[in-house]
Design a protein around this motif. Structure first.
Motif, PDB file in Angstrom:
ATOM      1  N   MET A   1      16.478 -86.102 -52.827  1.00  0.00           N
ATOM      2  CA  MET A   1      15.859 -85.136 -53.746  1.00  0.00           C
ATOM      3  C   MET A   1      15.993 -85.623 -55.186  1.00  0.00           C
ATOM      4  O   MET A   1      17.052 -86.127 -55.579  1.00  0.00           O
ATOM      5  CB  MET A   1      16.529 -83.767 -53.596  1.00  0.00           C
ATOM      6  CG  MET A   1      15.875 -82.694 -54.453  1.00  0.00           C
ATOM      7  SD  MET A   1      16.521 -81.050 -54.097  1.00  0.00           S
ATOM      8  CE  MET A   1      18.103 -81.150 -54.879  1.00  0.00           C
ATOM      9  N   ILE A   2      14.927 -85.493 -55.953  1.00  0.00           N
ATOM     10  CA  ILE A   2      14.928 -85.927 -57.340  1.00  0.00           C
ATOM     11  C   ILE A   2      15.401 -84.783 -58.237  1.00  0.00           C
ATOM     12  O   ILE A   2      14.888 -83.660 -58.160  1.00  0.00           O
ATOM     13  CB  ILE A   2      13.531 -86.399 -57.765  1.00  0.00           C
ATOM     14  CG1 ILE A   2      13.117 -87.626 -56.942  1.00  0.00           C
ATOM     15  CG2 ILE A   2      13.494 -86.721 -59.257  1.00  0.00           C
ATOM     16  CD1 ILE A   2      11.672 -88.030 -57.126  1.00  0.00           C
ATOM     17  N   LYS A  23      17.039 -88.698 -61.536  1.00  0.00           N
ATOM     18  CA  LYS A  23      17.927 -89.346 -60.564  1.00  0.00           C
ATOM     19  C   LYS A  23      17.678 -88.863 -59.141  1.00  0.00           C
ATOM     20  O   LYS A  23      17.204 -87.747 -58.904  1.00  0.00           O
ATOM     21  CB  LYS A  23      19.388 -89.095 -60.941  1.00  0.00           C
ATOM     22  CG  LYS A  23      19.811 -87.638 -60.927  1.00  0.00           C
ATOM     23  CD  LYS A  23      21.250 -87.452 -61.425  1.00  0.00           C
ATOM     24  CE  LYS A  23      22.269 -88.122 -60.538  1.00  0.00           C
ATOM     25  NZ  LYS A  23      23.663 -87.846 -60.952  1.00  0.00           N
ATOM     26  N   ASN A  24      17.986 -89.766 -58.199  1.00  0.00           N
ATOM     27  CA  ASN A  24      18.124 -89.420 -56.797  1.00  0.00           C
ATOM     28  C   ASN A  24      19.408 -90.093 -56.306  1.00  0.00           C
ATOM     29  O   ASN A  24      20.223 -90.544 -57.115  1.00  0.00           O
ATOM     30  CB  ASN A  24      16.885 -89.824 -55.986  1.00  0.00           C
ATOM     31  CG  ASN A  24      16.578 -91.308 -56.092  1.00  0.00           C
ATOM     32  OD1 ASN A  24      17.477 -92.144 -56.201  1.00  0.00           O
ATOM     33  ND2 ASN A  24      15.293 -91.655 -56.058  1.00  0.00           N
ATOM     34  N   ASP A  25      19.602 -90.172 -55.012  1.00  0.00           N
ATOM     35  CA  ASP A  25      20.863 -90.728 -54.507  1.00  0.00           C
ATOM     36  C   ASP A  25      21.003 -92.223 -54.750  1.00  0.00           C
ATOM     37  O   ASP A  25      22.116 -92.758 -54.737  1.00  0.00           O
ATOM     38  CB  ASP A  25      20.987 -90.448 -52.999  1.00  0.00           C
ATOM     39  CG  ASP A  25      21.182 -88.971 -52.695  1.00  0.00           C
ATOM     40  OD1 ASP A  25      21.605 -88.240 -53.615  1.00  0.00           O
ATOM     41  OD2 ASP A  25      20.891 -88.551 -51.554  1.00  0.00           O
ATOM     42  N   GLU A  28      18.648 -94.056 -60.905  1.00  0.00           N
ATOM     43  CA  GLU A  28      18.838 -93.152 -62.039  1.00  0.00           C
ATOM     44  C   GLU A  28      18.242 -93.781 -63.291  1.00  0.00           C
ATOM     45  O   GLU A  28      18.476 -94.956 -63.574  1.00  0.00           O
ATOM     46  CB  GLU A  28      20.340 -92.902 -62.224  1.00  0.00           C
ATOM     47  CG  GLU A  28      20.701 -91.804 -63.166  1.00  0.00           C
ATOM     48  CD  GLU A  28      22.193 -91.459 -63.064  1.00  0.00           C
ATOM     49  OE1 GLU A  28      22.829 -91.363 -64.131  1.00  0.00           O
ATOM     50  OE2 GLU A  28      22.714 -91.333 -61.933  1.00  0.00           O
ATOM     51  N   GLU A 156      11.438 -91.526 -54.417  1.00  0.00           N
ATOM     52  CA  GLU A 156      12.591 -91.802 -53.550  1.00  0.00           C
ATOM     53  C   GLU A 156      12.676 -93.274 -53.143  1.00  0.00           C
ATOM     54  O   GLU A 156      13.618 -93.686 -52.478  1.00  0.00           O
ATOM     55  CB  GLU A 156      12.530 -90.925 -52.294  1.00  0.00           C
ATOM     56  CG  GLU A 156      12.591 -89.425 -52.574  1.00  0.00           C
ATOM     57  CD  GLU A 156      13.950 -88.941 -53.059  1.00  0.00           C
ATOM     58  OE1 GLU A 156      14.871 -89.770 -53.176  1.00  0.00           O
ATOM     59  OE2 GLU A 156      14.094 -87.733 -53.321  1.00  0.00           O
TER      60      GLU A 156
END
Length: 351
Positions: A1-2, A23-25, A28, A156
């Motif tokens: 998820m962003i 950011k996502n996982d 960034e 993603e």
């Protein structure tokens, strides 16, 4: 998820300076609204550790009147304008001279010094921000009341997409780019010239003694400008060229071989395993190998700057194109607004 976070940093010229973190996982991107400037890009290396792959500063004050233009949106006119002069609709215009006898990157007060308003936007799989600045007619002697809309998106898949919009109520000369310096090692003890660069270009644009393109498009074959198959930047610099008597090292526009994929080139660090592919609608990729980075404000993470610490890969239109017939640069009009895009795609592997 962003996720998109916002932080207040302070004030400049009476306006709020804010940082936005996309950011996502796995990825960034940090952007401030002063100059619509990228201050950090964090992505994972081959060991799964996050690395910052661009040169930048923690404090926004260091971006003010900084000769490196690190991470900023450049405009209204990217690159050098010879003697700062050009003509539109019979009107002679002279921009502020800030680089020898030339006007560089918009003149004395370009977009890199402006404070943008910002809102969150989404488009298909991308989510990000749109930064807007209204430019008054003849501010800095640029022609037209112009609206600039800079969109930064991530998805993603560890892509950063930059969309560059501009409109004007008059005929205007607009040429935009982003001026990030990349060091994909994520370690500033490793110089940027250690990176492997590939450029999808058979030709480059030589410059005259005043750093202005001559109008020629010269074959890269058998020269230090040949990056078609990928090579270390420092090897190309060591090969040398008489052009380096003017530029110190590479500071040239490469004419992108047009294709449906819009692929412009790649950058790779053997140390981190991080690869970055660049796709764009622009005509050229200006490669600046950080030839004078030893003269600018010291970047975060080191004690002193070193020449070739990072490489700027500036997707744009031809520099000084309005004055060079061979370059056939388009003008922005009320009926023909400006639009270009740049995509930076990060992955692990080699080029």
């Amino acid at each position: 998820m962003i996720i998109i976070n916002k932080e207040f940093l302070g004030k400049f010229d009476g306006k709020n300076i804010e940082k936005y973190i996309l950011k996502n996982d796995e990825f960034e991107v940090h952007i401030i609204n002063l100059g619509a400037t990228i201050t950090k890009i964090l992505t994972k290396d081959k060991n799964g550790e996050f690395k910052n792959v661009v040169l930048g500063y923690e404090f926004f004050e260091k971006y003010i009147e900084n000769a490196s233009y690190a991470g900023s949106i450049i405009g209204p006119t990217s690159g050098r304008i010879e003697d700062g002069k050009y003509t539109i609709e019979g009107i002679d215009l002279v921009l502020g001279i800030n680089n020898g006898t030339n006007a560089n990157h918009g003149g004395i007060e370009g977009l890199n010094m402006q404070v943008f308003s910002t809102k969150v936007v989404e488009f298909n799989e991308y989510k990000g921000i749109e930064m807007t600045y209204f430019w008054d007619h003849l501010k800095g002697n640029h022609h037209g009341n112009m609206e600039f809309n800079i969109r930064y998106f991530i998805n993603e898949e560890s892509e950063l997409k930059v969309e560059l919009f501009a409109s004007s109520d008059r005929t205007s000369y607009i040429n935009l780019t982003n001026h990030s310096y990349f060091n994909l090692s994520g370690d500033l003890n490793i110089n940027g010239d250690e990176q492997i660069l590939k450029i999808n270009a058979d030709r480059y644009c030589p410059v005259k003694n005043n750093m202005i393109p001559s109008g020629e498009k010269k074959e890269v074959k058998n020269s230090c400008f040949d990056f078609l198959n990928g090579r270390k930047i420092k090897e190309a610099i060591a090969q040398g060229d008489e052009q380096f008597d003017i530029t110190r090292a590479i500071d040239h526009a490469f004419v992108i071989n047009k294709s449906d994929s819009k692929y412009a080139g790649s950058l790779y660090s053997e140390y981190s395993g991080i690869n970055m592919d660049i796709y764009t609608t622009q005509n050229v990729l200006v490669v600046y190998t950080g030839n004078y980075l030893d003269d600018v404000i010291t970047f975060d993470g080191i004690n002193k700057n070193i020449r070739f610490l990072g490489v700027a890969l500036e997707a744009q239109n031809y520099q000084n194109g309005i004055n060079i017939e061979e370059f056939d640069s388009k003008l922005t009009t009320p009926k023909n607004p400006y639009y270009e895009e740049i995509i930076y795609k990060f992955s692990l592997g080699g080029n």
